[in-house]
Write a protein that holds these residues in place. Structure first.
Motif, PDB file in Angstrom:
ATOM      1  N   VAL A 104       0.860  -1.183   0.000  1.00 54.18           N
ATOM      2  CA  VAL A 104       0.000   0.000   0.000  1.00 54.18           C
ATOM      3  C   VAL A 104       0.897   1.234   0.000  1.00 54.18           C
ATOM      4  O   VAL A 104       1.634   1.471   0.963  1.00 54.18           O
ATOM      5  CB  VAL A 104      -0.930   0.020   1.231  1.00 54.18           C
ATOM      6  CG1 VAL A 104      -1.734   1.312   1.267  1.00 54.18           C
ATOM      7  CG2 VAL A 104      -1.855  -1.190   1.232  1.00 54.18           C
ATOM      8  N   ALA A 105       0.857   1.995  -1.079  1.00 53.84           N
ATOM      9  CA  ALA A 105       1.639   3.230  -1.186  1.00 53.84           C
ATOM     10  C   ALA A 105       0.682   4.414  -1.194  1.00 53.84           C
ATOM     11  O   ALA A 105      -0.250   4.463  -1.998  1.00 53.84           O
ATOM     12  CB  ALA A 105       2.494   3.223  -2.443  1.00 53.84           C
ATOM     13  N   ILE A 106       0.913   5.342  -0.295  1.00 53.76           N
ATOM     14  CA  ILE A 106       0.041   6.511  -0.140  1.00 53.76           C
ATOM     15  C   ILE A 106       0.879   7.769  -0.323  1.00 53.76           C
ATOM     16  O   ILE A 106       1.934   7.913   0.299  1.00 53.76           O
ATOM     17  CB  ILE A 106      -0.611   6.525   1.253  1.00 53.76           C
ATOM     18  CG1 ILE A 106      -1.477   5.275   1.456  1.00 53.76           C
ATOM     19  CG2 ILE A 106      -1.447   7.798   1.452  1.00 53.76           C
ATOM     20  CD1 ILE A 106      -1.934   5.073   2.889  1.00 53.76           C
ATOM     21  N   ARG A 107       0.413   8.663  -1.191  1.00 54.20           N
ATOM     22  CA  ARG A 107       1.075   9.962  -1.343  1.00 54.20           C
ATOM     23  C   ARG A 107       0.173  11.036  -0.737  1.00 54.20           C
ATOM     24  O   ARG A 107      -0.978  11.192  -1.138  1.00 54.20           O
ATOM     25  CB  ARG A 107       1.353  10.276  -2.813  1.00 54.20           C
ATOM     26  CG  ARG A 107       2.068  11.621  -2.996  1.00 54.20           C
ATOM     27  CD  ARG A 107       2.572  11.816  -4.406  1.00 54.20           C
ATOM     28  NE  ARG A 107       1.478  11.933  -5.369  1.00 54.20           N
ATOM     29  CZ  ARG A 107       1.675  12.134  -6.680  1.00 54.20           C
ATOM     30  NH1 ARG A 107       2.902  12.197  -7.169  1.00 54.20           N
ATOM     31  NH2 ARG A 107       0.632  12.242  -7.488  1.00 54.20           N
ATOM     32  N   VAL A 108       0.718  11.762   0.211  1.00 55.19           N
ATOM     33  CA  VAL A 108      -0.031  12.824   0.888  1.00 55.19           C
ATOM     34  C   VAL A 108       0.350  14.160   0.257  1.00 55.19           C
ATOM     35  O   VAL A 108       1.532  14.502   0.144  1.00 55.19           O
ATOM     36  CB  VAL A 108       0.264  12.841   2.398  1.00 55.19           C
ATOM     37  CG1 VAL A 108      -0.559  13.933   3.086  1.00 55.19           C
ATOM     38  CG2 VAL A 108      -0.039  11.482   3.024  1.00 55.19           C
ATOM     39  N   VAL A 197       4.379   7.335   1.798  1.00 51.46           N
ATOM     40  CA  VAL A 197       4.662   6.225   2.715  1.00 51.46           C
ATOM     41  C   VAL A 197       4.280   4.933   2.011  1.00 51.46           C
ATOM     42  O   VAL A 197       3.458   4.932   1.096  1.00 51.46           O
ATOM     43  CB  VAL A 197       3.877   6.329   4.046  1.00 51.46           C
ATOM     44  CG1 VAL A 197       4.339   7.519   4.860  1.00 51.46           C
ATOM     45  CG2 VAL A 197       2.374   6.390   3.806  1.00 51.46           C
ATOM     46  N   GLU A 198       4.877   3.832   2.450  1.00 53.47           N
ATOM     47  CA  GLU A 198       4.517   2.537   1.900  1.00 53.47           C
ATOM     48  C   GLU A 198       4.448   1.506   3.010  1.00 53.47           C
ATOM     49  O   GLU A 198       5.300   1.476   3.902  1.00 53.47           O
ATOM     50  CB  GLU A 198       5.531   2.087   0.848  1.00 53.47           C
ATOM     51  CG  GLU A 198       5.132   0.769   0.194  1.00 53.47           C
ATOM     52  CD  GLU A 198       6.155   0.285  -0.825  1.00 53.47           C
ATOM     53  OE1 GLU A 198       6.920   1.111  -1.354  1.00 53.47           O
ATOM     54  OE2 GLU A 198       6.189  -0.935  -1.066  1.00 53.47           O
ATOM     55  N   PHE A 199       3.409   0.680   2.960  1.00 56.82           N
ATOM     56  CA  PHE A 199       3.212  -0.399   3.914  1.00 56.82           C
ATOM     57  C   PHE A 199       3.181  -1.738   3.174  1.00 56.82           C
ATOM     58  O   PHE A 199       2.734  -1.796   2.023  1.00 56.82           O
ATOM     59  CB  PHE A 199       1.888  -0.240   4.657  1.00 56.82           C
ATOM     60  CG  PHE A 199       1.792   0.993   5.502  1.00 56.82           C
ATOM     61  CD1 PHE A 199       2.174   0.981   6.835  1.00 56.82           C
ATOM     62  CD2 PHE A 199       1.301   2.184   4.966  1.00 56.82           C
ATOM     63  CE1 PHE A 199       2.068   2.124   7.622  1.00 56.82           C
ATOM     64  CE2 PHE A 199       1.192   3.329   5.735  1.00 56.82           C
ATOM     65  CZ  PHE A 199       1.589   3.299   7.069  1.00 56.82           C
ATOM     66  N   THR A 200       3.614  -2.795   3.843  1.00 57.12           N
ATOM     67  CA  THR A 200       3.406  -4.152   3.366  1.00 57.12           C
ATOM     68  C   THR A 200       2.393  -4.810   4.286  1.00 57.12           C
ATOM     69  O   THR A 200       2.584  -4.864   5.509  1.00 57.12           O
ATOM     70  CB  THR A 200       4.710  -4.968   3.372  1.00 57.12           C
ATOM     71  OG1 THR A 200       5.664  -4.340   2.516  1.00 57.12           O
ATOM     72  CG2 THR A 200       4.449  -6.385   2.872  1.00 57.12           C
ATOM     73  N   THR A 201       1.299  -5.280   3.700  1.00 54.48           N
ATOM     74  CA  THR A 201       0.241  -5.881   4.496  1.00 54.48           C
ATOM     75  C   THR A 201      -0.349  -7.048   3.704  1.00 54.48           C
ATOM     76  O   THR A 201       0.313  -7.593   2.804  1.00 54.48           O
ATOM     77  CB  THR A 201      -0.827  -4.824   4.861  1.00 54.48           C
ATOM     78  OG1 THR A 201      -1.794  -5.411   5.733  1.00 54.48           O
ATOM     79  CG2 THR A 201      -1.501  -4.219   3.643  1.00 54.48           C
ATOM     80  N   ASP A 275       4.095 -11.961  -6.286  1.00 49.03           N
ATOM     81  CA  ASP A 275       3.094 -12.889  -5.760  1.00 49.03           C
ATOM     82  C   ASP A 275       1.935 -12.157  -5.085  1.00 49.03           C
ATOM     83  O   ASP A 275       1.115 -12.775  -4.404  1.00 49.03           O
ATOM     84  CB  ASP A 275       3.743 -13.855  -4.763  1.00 49.03           C
ATOM     85  CG  ASP A 275       4.330 -13.137  -3.549  1.00 49.03           C
ATOM     86  OD1 ASP A 275       4.427 -11.888  -3.570  1.00 49.03           O
ATOM     87  OD2 ASP A 275       4.701 -13.833  -2.578  1.00 49.03           O
ATOM     88  N   GLY A 276       1.856 -10.843  -5.303  1.00 52.74           N
ATOM     89  CA  GLY A 276       0.786 -10.080  -4.687  1.00 52.74           C
ATOM     90  C   GLY A 276       0.376  -8.900  -5.546  1.00 52.74           C
ATOM     91  O   GLY A 276       0.362  -8.984  -6.778  1.00 52.74           O
ATOM     92  N   HIS A 277       0.047  -7.802  -4.891  1.00 54.49           N
ATOM     93  CA  HIS A 277      -0.411  -6.608  -5.592  1.00 54.49           C
ATOM     94  C   HIS A 277       0.218  -5.356  -4.985  1.00 54.49           C
ATOM     95  O   HIS A 277       0.596  -5.338  -3.811  1.00 54.49           O
ATOM     96  CB  HIS A 277      -1.937  -6.478  -5.493  1.00 54.49           C
ATOM     97  CG  HIS A 277      -2.690  -7.587  -6.140  1.00 54.49           C
ATOM     98  ND1 HIS A 277      -2.954  -8.786  -5.499  1.00 54.49           N
ATOM     99  CD2 HIS A 277      -3.243  -7.700  -7.377  1.00 54.49           C
ATOM    100  CE1 HIS A 277      -3.641  -9.580  -6.302  1.00 54.49           C
ATOM    101  NE2 HIS A 277      -3.829  -8.944  -7.444  1.00 54.49           N
ATOM    102  N   LEU A 278       0.302  -4.322  -5.803  1.00 54.54           N
ATOM    103  CA  LEU A 278       0.702  -2.988  -5.368  1.00 54.54           C
ATOM    104  C   LEU A 278      -0.488  -2.071  -5.559  1.00 54.54           C
ATOM    105  O   LEU A 278      -1.079  -2.024  -6.646  1.00 54.54           O
ATOM    106  CB  LEU A 278       1.887  -2.484  -6.187  1.00 54.54           C
ATOM    107  CG  LEU A 278       2.199  -0.983  -6.108  1.00 54.54           C
ATOM    108  CD1 LEU A 278       2.617  -0.579  -4.696  1.00 54.54           C
ATOM    109  CD2 LEU A 278       3.271  -0.605  -7.122  1.00 54.54           C
ATOM    110  N   SER A 279      -0.864  -1.344  -4.524  1.00 55.52           N
ATOM    111  CA  SER A 279      -1.983  -0.409  -4.603  1.00 55.52           C
ATOM    112  C   SER A 279      -1.499   0.982  -4.226  1.00 55.52           C
ATOM    113  O   SER A 279      -0.698   1.144  -3.303  1.00 55.52           O
ATOM    114  CB  SER A 279      -3.119  -0.843  -3.669  1.00 55.52           C
ATOM    115  OG  SER A 279      -2.677  -0.877  -2.316  1.00 55.52           O
TER     116      SER A 279
END
Length: 292
Positions: A104-108, A197-201, A275-279
């Protein structure tokens, strides 16, 4: 992509202590540390931490952000009943939860300047593949009524039959006092110079009465400047939920088109990522709280 806080994974460093309780250092000292290499802050509890930014921008990520949203002020929603300061400054929030890997990548961005907002704190939290929230497993399973909204509140019911977290758009809720010591699928990060910021979940699960979603909160200095939710295309939800461990949880009753909070602007831009996704998603916030 390297994370500036990887060396603090699992360390219990409270966001509230970092932002509001840094003793003689003060907020200015903390924010200065966030913006320089090897900057450290001693918290009011005596811990020495290095609250560096959590993501570096790559060309492909920048391109995804460019098509994700605009600088239009992001709408706020209720935080739901299961928010609390999880005491976790980290990028990987999975702990022992099984599920499809999700970055999960979020740009503020500042809504007035339409530019990146550095040194903001972004928190996210969501349920696991079974629809449970850490710190509130009993309530979110329906085993206990504590901390949940009234049974008639918007949002329907979670798996165990109790009232669903989430509430109606524009509502509010008090911060939760946790009822267990679990902290999975919760964490906070500091935005870098690009506001990212970026999270791995893991891909979030679901519970009755709500569509698939991730909660998010943005703090600037001591202010909560945005509380919102992030959502996903239903075709992707269906694909993910067809596989284990999600496939064991059946009876989903609420989708984007009948959720009481869903808005198209909450949809994340999602691409395959190994093996997953980037959002990715842009949050445009009123940093100075002047209503624009």
């Amino acid at each position: 992509m390297r994370h500036g806080l990887d060396h603090h994974e699992g360390q219990r460093v409270s966001r509230r202590r970092l932002i509001a309780g840094v003793g003689s250092i003060g907020l200015a000292g903390l924010l200065a540390a966030c913006g320089r290499d090897n900057g450290t802050v001693t918290t009011s509890t005596g811990e020495t931490v290095s609250p560096q930014a959590s993501a570096s921008t790559s060309a492909d990520l920048a391109a995804l952000f460019g098509s994700a949203n605009t600088c239009t002020l992001t709408s706020s929603t209720t935080q739901g009943p299961y928010y609390f300061d999880a005491d976790k400054i980290r990028s990987d929030i999975r702990e022992d939860r099984a599920g499809t890997r999700l970055r999960v990548a979020i740009r503020v961005q500042d809504s007035e300047q339409c530019g990146p907002l550095a040194n903001a704190v972004v928190e996210i939290w969501h349920c696991d593949a079974d629809g449970l929230y850490s710190g509130a497993e009993a309530q979110s399973s329906g085993a206990s009524g504590g901390g949940s909204p009234p049974s008639g509140a918007p949002g329907g019911n979670p798996p165990g039959g109790g009232a669903a977290p989430g509430g109606g758009a524009g509502g509010s809720a008090a911060d939760l006092t946790p009822t267990d010591d679990k902290r999975y699928l919760r964490g906070a990060q500091v935005t870098n110079s690009d506001g990212i910021v970026e999270f791995t979940t893991i891909w979030p699960g679901w519970y009755r009465g709500r569509t698939t979603h991730i909660h998010a909160m943005v703090h600037v200095a001591n202010d909560r400047v945005l509380t919102t939710q992030m959502m996903f295309d239903e075709a992707l939800n269906s694909t993910v939920y067809a596989a284990a461990p999600y496939s064991a949880h059946t009876g989903r009753d609420t989708f984007n088109d009948n959720d009481n909070i869903y808005a198209e602007t909450m949809l994340m831009k999602v691409v395959e990522d190994g093996d997953g996704h980037l959002s990715v998603i842009n949050f445009s916030v009123d940093a100075d709280q002047d209503g624009t």
